[in-house]
Design a protein around this motif. Structure first.
Motif, PDB file in Angstrom:
ATOM      1  N   ASN A 168       6.776   0.019  -8.468  1.00 27.72           N
ATOM      2  CA  ASN A 168       6.456   1.442  -8.544  1.00 27.72           C
ATOM      3  C   ASN A 168       6.472   2.095  -7.165  1.00 27.72           C
ATOM      4  OD1 ASN A 168       5.874   3.587 -10.345  1.00 27.72           O
ATOM      5  ND2 ASN A 168       3.745   3.594  -9.675  1.00 27.72           N
ATOM      6  N   ASP A 169       6.013   1.372  -6.135  1.00 26.74           N
ATOM      7  CA  ASP A 169       6.068   1.907  -4.770  1.00 26.74           C
ATOM      8  C   ASP A 169       7.509   2.223  -4.386  1.00 26.74           C
ATOM      9  OD1 ASP A 169       3.314   1.495  -4.522  1.00 26.74           O
ATOM     10  OD2 ASP A 169       3.575  -0.498  -3.658  1.00 26.74           O
ATOM     11  N   LEU A 170       8.394   1.277  -4.681  1.00 27.35           N
ATOM     12  CA  LEU A 170       9.805   1.476  -4.361  1.00 27.35           C
ATOM     13  C   LEU A 170      10.371   2.678  -5.105  1.00 27.35           C
ATOM     14  CD1 LEU A 170      12.564   0.590  -3.195  1.00 27.35           C
ATOM     15  CD2 LEU A 170      12.797  -0.900  -5.195  1.00 27.35           C
ATOM     16  N   MET A 171      10.073   2.777  -6.408  1.00 29.75           N
ATOM     17  CA  MET A 171      10.638   3.871  -7.189  1.00 29.75           C
ATOM     18  C   MET A 171      10.051   5.224  -6.790  1.00 29.75           C
ATOM     19  SD  MET A 171      12.996   2.506  -8.787  1.00 29.75           S
ATOM     20  CE  MET A 171      13.472   4.037  -9.590  1.00 29.75           C
ATOM     21  N   LEU A 172       8.819   5.243  -6.309  1.00 28.52           N
ATOM     22  CA  LEU A 172       8.270   6.494  -5.782  1.00 28.52           C
ATOM     23  C   LEU A 172       9.091   6.969  -4.589  1.00 28.52           C
ATOM     24  CD1 LEU A 172       4.424   5.822  -5.990  1.00 28.52           C
ATOM     25  CD2 LEU A 172       5.671   7.613  -7.194  1.00 28.52           C
ATOM     26  N   SER A 173       9.499   6.034  -3.748  1.00 24.92           N
ATOM     27  CA  SER A 173      10.332   6.393  -2.606  1.00 24.92           C
ATOM     28  C   SER A 173      11.711   6.869  -3.055  1.00 24.92           C
ATOM     29  CB  SER A 173      10.469   5.193  -1.663  1.00 24.92           C
ATOM     30  OG  SER A 173      11.269   5.515  -0.545  1.00 24.92           O
ATOM     31  N   VAL A 174      12.299   6.167  -4.020  1.00 23.87           N
ATOM     32  CA  VAL A 174      13.626   6.543  -4.529  1.00 23.87           C
ATOM     33  C   VAL A 174      13.584   7.933  -5.157  1.00 23.87           C
ATOM     34  CG1 VAL A 174      15.383   5.989  -6.263  1.00 23.87           C
ATOM     35  CG2 VAL A 174      14.382   4.160  -4.868  1.00 23.87           C
ATOM     36  N   ILE A 175      12.579   8.185  -5.979  1.00 25.63           N
ATOM     37  CA  ILE A 175      12.475   9.476  -6.664  1.00 25.63           C
ATOM     38  C   ILE A 175      12.127  10.584  -5.674  1.00 25.63           C
ATOM     39  CG2 ILE A 175      11.088  10.768  -8.339  1.00 25.63           C
ATOM     40  CD1 ILE A 175      10.927   8.118  -9.959  1.00 25.63           C
ATOM     41  N   LEU A 193       2.064  13.061  -8.738  1.00 26.11           N
ATOM     42  CA  LEU A 193       0.949  12.652  -9.583  1.00 26.11           C
ATOM     43  C   LEU A 193       1.372  11.383 -10.308  1.00 26.11           C
ATOM     44  CD1 LEU A 193      -1.842  13.354 -10.886  1.00 26.11           C
ATOM     45  CD2 LEU A 193      -0.528  14.377 -12.746  1.00 26.11           C
ATOM     46  N   VAL A 194       0.603  10.322 -10.127  1.00 25.80           N
ATOM     47  CA  VAL A 194       0.927   9.023 -10.723  1.00 25.80           C
ATOM     48  C   VAL A 194      -0.238   8.616 -11.623  1.00 25.80           C
ATOM     49  CG1 VAL A 194       1.561   6.630 -10.271  1.00 25.80           C
ATOM     50  CG2 VAL A 194       2.216   8.424  -8.639  1.00 25.80           C
ATOM     51  N   PRO A 195      -0.108   8.765 -12.944  1.00 26.75           N
ATOM     52  CA  PRO A 195      -1.194   8.331 -13.832  1.00 26.75           C
ATOM     53  C   PRO A 195      -1.407   6.825 -13.719  1.00 26.75           C
ATOM     54  CG  PRO A 195       0.359   9.761 -14.985  1.00 26.75           C
ATOM     55  CD  PRO A 195       1.001   9.383 -13.688  1.00 26.75           C
ATOM     56  N   MET A 196      -2.661   6.421 -13.548  1.00 24.99           N
ATOM     57  CA  MET A 196      -2.992   5.000 -13.415  1.00 24.99           C
ATOM     58  C   MET A 196      -3.813   4.561 -14.620  1.00 24.99           C
ATOM     59  SD  MET A 196      -5.069   3.071 -10.374  1.00 24.99           S
ATOM     60  CE  MET A 196      -5.632   1.375 -10.580  1.00 24.99           C
ATOM     61  N   SER A 197      -3.334   3.553 -15.317  1.00 27.20           N
ATOM     62  CA  SER A 197      -4.024   3.065 -16.509  1.00 27.20           C
ATOM     63  C   SER A 197      -5.358   2.424 -16.140  1.00 27.20           C
ATOM     64  CB  SER A 197      -3.153   2.049 -17.240  1.00 27.20           C
ATOM     65  OG  SER A 197      -3.853   1.481 -18.331  1.00 27.20           O
ATOM     66  N   THR A 198      -6.376   2.698 -16.962  1.00 32.43           N
ATOM     67  CA  THR A 198      -7.696   2.089 -16.764  1.00 32.43           C
ATOM     68  C   THR A 198      -8.053   1.150 -17.915  1.00 32.43           C
ATOM     69  OG1 THR A 198      -8.753   3.999 -17.839  1.00 32.43           O
ATOM     70  CG2 THR A 198      -8.540   4.060 -15.438  1.00 32.43           C
ATOM     71  N   VAL A 219      -2.877  10.944  -6.910  1.00 28.91           N
ATOM     72  CA  VAL A 219      -1.897  11.729  -6.164  1.00 28.91           C
ATOM     73  C   VAL A 219      -1.459  10.930  -4.942  1.00 28.91           C
ATOM     74  CG1 VAL A 219      -1.450  13.863  -4.902  1.00 28.91           C
ATOM     75  CG2 VAL A 219      -2.863  13.907  -6.965  1.00 28.91           C
ATOM     76  N   VAL A 220      -0.151  10.714  -4.829  1.00 30.05           N
ATOM     77  CA  VAL A 220       0.408   9.864  -3.776  1.00 30.05           C
ATOM     78  C   VAL A 220       1.353  10.683  -2.901  1.00 30.05           C
ATOM     79  CG1 VAL A 220       1.826   7.823  -3.292  1.00 30.05           C
ATOM     80  CG2 VAL A 220       0.247   7.825  -5.242  1.00 30.05           C
ATOM     81  N   ASP A 221       1.174  10.567  -1.603  1.00 28.73           N
ATOM     82  CA  ASP A 221       2.091  11.184  -0.640  1.00 28.73           C
ATOM     83  C   ASP A 221       3.419  10.429  -0.693  1.00 28.73           C
ATOM     84  OD1 ASP A 221       3.462  12.202   1.559  1.00 28.73           O
ATOM     85  OD2 ASP A 221       1.686  12.233   2.843  1.00 28.73           O
ATOM     86  N   LEU A 222       4.506  11.133  -0.993  1.00 30.94           N
ATOM     87  CA  LEU A 222       5.822  10.500  -1.085  1.00 30.94           C
ATOM     88  C   LEU A 222       6.461  10.268   0.281  1.00 30.94           C
ATOM     89  CD1 LEU A 222       7.239  12.421  -4.178  1.00 30.94           C
ATOM     90  CD2 LEU A 222       6.357  10.084  -4.104  1.00 30.94           C
ATOM     91  N   GLN A 223       5.808  10.716   1.330  1.00 33.41           N
ATOM     92  CA  GLN A 223       6.251  10.448   2.705  1.00 33.41           C
ATOM     93  C   GLN A 223       7.696  10.899   2.941  1.00 33.41           C
ATOM     94  OE1 GLN A 223       4.053   9.381   4.866  1.00 33.41           O
ATOM     95  NE2 GLN A 223       2.425   8.764   3.437  1.00 33.41           N
ATOM     96  N   ARG A 245      -4.690   1.504  -1.534  1.00 30.69           N
ATOM     97  CA  ARG A 245      -6.020   2.077  -1.273  1.00 30.69           C
ATOM     98  C   ARG A 245      -6.527   2.854  -2.483  1.00 30.69           C
ATOM     99  NH1 ARG A 245      -3.543   3.455   3.688  1.00 30.69           N
ATOM    100  NH2 ARG A 245      -3.271   5.605   2.955  1.00 30.69           N
ATOM    101  N   GLU A 246      -5.643   3.654  -3.070  1.00 30.49           N
ATOM    102  CA  GLU A 246      -6.054   4.486  -4.196  1.00 30.49           C
ATOM    103  C   GLU A 246      -6.406   3.637  -5.420  1.00 30.49           C
ATOM    104  OE1 GLU A 246      -6.345   8.197  -4.655  1.00 30.49           O
ATOM    105  OE2 GLU A 246      -6.922   7.438  -2.688  1.00 30.49           O
ATOM    106  N   LYS A 247      -5.635   2.599  -5.676  1.00 30.31           N
ATOM    107  CA  LYS A 247      -5.933   1.724  -6.813  1.00 30.31           C
ATOM    108  C   LYS A 247      -7.289   1.048  -6.636  1.00 30.31           C
ATOM    109  CE  LYS A 247      -1.097   0.710  -7.916  1.00 30.31           C
ATOM    110  NZ  LYS A 247      -0.015  -0.308  -7.850  1.00 30.31           N
ATOM    111  N   LYS A 248      -7.586   0.636  -5.420  1.00 33.44           N
ATOM    112  CA  LYS A 248      -8.878   0.002  -5.148  1.00 33.44           C
ATOM    113  C   LYS A 248     -10.014   0.997  -5.361  1.00 33.44           C
ATOM    114  CE  LYS A 248     -11.461  -2.471  -1.572  1.00 33.44           C
ATOM    115  NZ  LYS A 248     -11.442  -2.983  -0.175  1.00 33.44           N
ATOM    116  N   ARG A 249      -9.819   2.220  -4.871  1.00 27.20           N
ATOM    117  CA  ARG A 249     -10.853   3.247  -5.036  1.00 27.20           C
ATOM    118  C   ARG A 249     -11.086   3.560  -6.510  1.00 27.20           C
ATOM    119  NH1 ARG A 249     -10.856   8.381  -6.240  1.00 27.20           N
ATOM    120  NH2 ARG A 249      -8.574   8.511  -6.187  1.00 27.20           N
TER     121      ARG A 249
END
Length: 476
Positions: free
Chosen positions: A278-285, A307-312, A328-332, A351-355
């Protein structure tokens, strides 16, 4: 493979199940564009010849497979004056034949347009909230030499989120036998043990207590928000550029997709230590969106976000069918080196997943889950009356959803699914959405947009494919 336990309502199955607040929000606050999804599945016809299956045979094939969940055979019972949230009840008049529709299309372009029309058509709220549309004998489907069939499932977000629907269809669309164990796991709703009038009286009596509980939850949320603001570092709040995909929705929704070789994606991901797919595809997109905006003369002045919905689902038990929180992830996109970009995205998502995981353990009640039905209905009326204007400070720029579907080859009518695309929810201020799913040995990226903001979705797909190739050439 057995269907995992997915009872999102309660362990008992003999009582009526009231819809959860966050699920009901899709009924009261959303419209057809922001509350329904279409998942389509492409299958090549046997030997590329015309398909022999008809409506009756399709219904017979589907009938027993609906046992994976009684959500497919249940409808919502609304209460007078919305004194309480609706209840799921078995539909005594349910007929699967009424939920399967066949269509004739001339080519792939017509099939895509029909899927867009399906997405724009509201589901009947007096019936179970889904429909299956079948388009047979399409002559020019992508990467196919003969005739193909496209099956489009239209469903409501109040009943299913992407993860739940993917889990269910992994079993429905397979050669697996629907066993008693699977049927038991899918019995979520229970029986309609009370009349509508009796339920309405009970809800009316409990309404003052419901408002009191809502007030307490609001108070707790406000105090927690203030405490977080005191402990957060100054300047921590981020801002994002205003782009065309943050404009009001004008419609209609359009959709298309890109298929990537899964092994190539996994090989590319392996070049960046610690990065997920998913990290890679966020960069690609993110790069694709940046290139498209640059191409139309609207290059963003700063980095964009998603905006990346994260399953709980694995973090806590919930009474909701929709079990995710927004991240919410910065696409850099301001970072020119793609390897560094993927690394930065990976560090932030970790970091966000841990939080989020830490917050999920507190099991705080969300405001929407405590909101009384009359207030939720009023909020929906007021939101629809608000003027539609472009946001000057968007909370995010685009949406990217990653659905980790079961690694299983799906089959419909005995035909192997080789591709497809989905029509996702879009709304005012959020008119470009992507969903990433695995399709056997392919990674499918479905793209949904407001035609007004993305009139040339085919060009955007081409740019996304180019972005992936650029990452292959430069990352690592």
């Amino acid at each position: 493979m057995l269907l995992p336990t997915i009872n999102t309502y309660a362990t008992e199955t003999d009582a009526m199940k009231q819809i959860a607040g966050r699920d009901a929000a899709y009924l009261y606050l959303g419209d057809v564009n922001s509350s329904t999804i279409v998942s389509s599945y492409l299958m090549p016809n046997p030997d590329g010849l015309p398909l022999t299956i008809d409506h009756t045979a399709a219904v017979d094939w589907l009938r027993g497979r609906l046992d994976v969940s009684d959500l497919f055979t249940s409808k919502l019972m609304h209460l007078p004056g919305d004194v309480g949230l609706p209840y799921w009840v078995p539909d005594p008049a349910f007929d699967p034949a009424a939920h399967v529709r066949f269509h004739d299309v001339t080519d792939w372009s017509a099939a895509r347009d029909l899927v867009a029309d399906i997405a724009a058509t509201p589901l009947d709220p007096s019936r179970p909230l889904w429909l299956m549309h079948v388009m047979t004998d399409i002559p020019d489907a992508p990467d196919q030499t003969g005739l193909s069939t496209l099956v489009a499932l239209h469903y409501h977000h109040a009943a299913f989120d992407g993860m739940l629907f993917s889990t269910l269809t992994a079993t429905m669309f397979s050669d697996l036998e629907i066993t008693d164990e699977i049927r038991a796991a899918g019995r979520l709703i229970g029986d309609a043990g009370e009349t509508r009038a009796a339920v309405a009286r009970r809800e009316l009596i409990g309404l003052p207590a419901h408002f009191w509980r809502f007030a307490r939850v609001c108070g707790t949320t406000i105090r927690r928000t203030r405490n977080q603001a005191k402990t957060s570092e100054p300047g921590q709040r981020r801002s994002w550029p205003v782009i065309r995909f943050n404009a009001p929705f004008r419609g209609p929704r359009i959709a298309d997709g890109v298929m990537l070789d899964l092994q190539e994606v996994l090989e590319l991901r392996s070049r960046v230590a610690g990065a997920t797919l998913n990290d890679l595809m966020l960069s690609v997109i993110g790069e694709a969106t940046n290139r498209y905006l640059t191409q139309v003369g609207e290059r963003p002045k700063s980095s964009m976000s998603a905006l990346v919905p994260m399953s709980t689902r694995a973090m806590r038990e919930s009474a909701s069918a929709n079990q995710f929180v927004p991240m919410v992830v910065d696409l850099q996109t301001a970072e020119s080196d793609l390897t560094t970009r993927v690394q930065l995205i990976s560090a932030e998502t970790s970091r966000e997943k841990k939080r989020i995981a830490e917050e999920a353990t507190r099991a705080d009640v969300a405001v929407v889950d405590a909101m009384p039905a009359p207030l939720l209905r009023l909020l929906g009326v007021l939101s629809r009356r608000q003027s539609k204007s472009a946001s000057t400070s968007p909370a995010f720029n685009i949406v990217v959803t990653n659905v980790n579907g079961a690694q299983i080859r799906r089959k419909i009518f005995g035909l192997e699914v080789v591709g497809g695309f989905g029509v996702q929810t879009v709304a005012n201020g959020s008119t470009l959405a992507h969903v990433i799913t695995n399709r056997a040995d392919k990674l499918a990226v479905s793209i949904t947009a407001d035609r007004a903001s993305l009139p040339d979705i085919t060009e955007y797909c081409r740019i996304l494919e180019q972005s992936f190739k650029t990452h292959q050439a430069e990352v690592g």
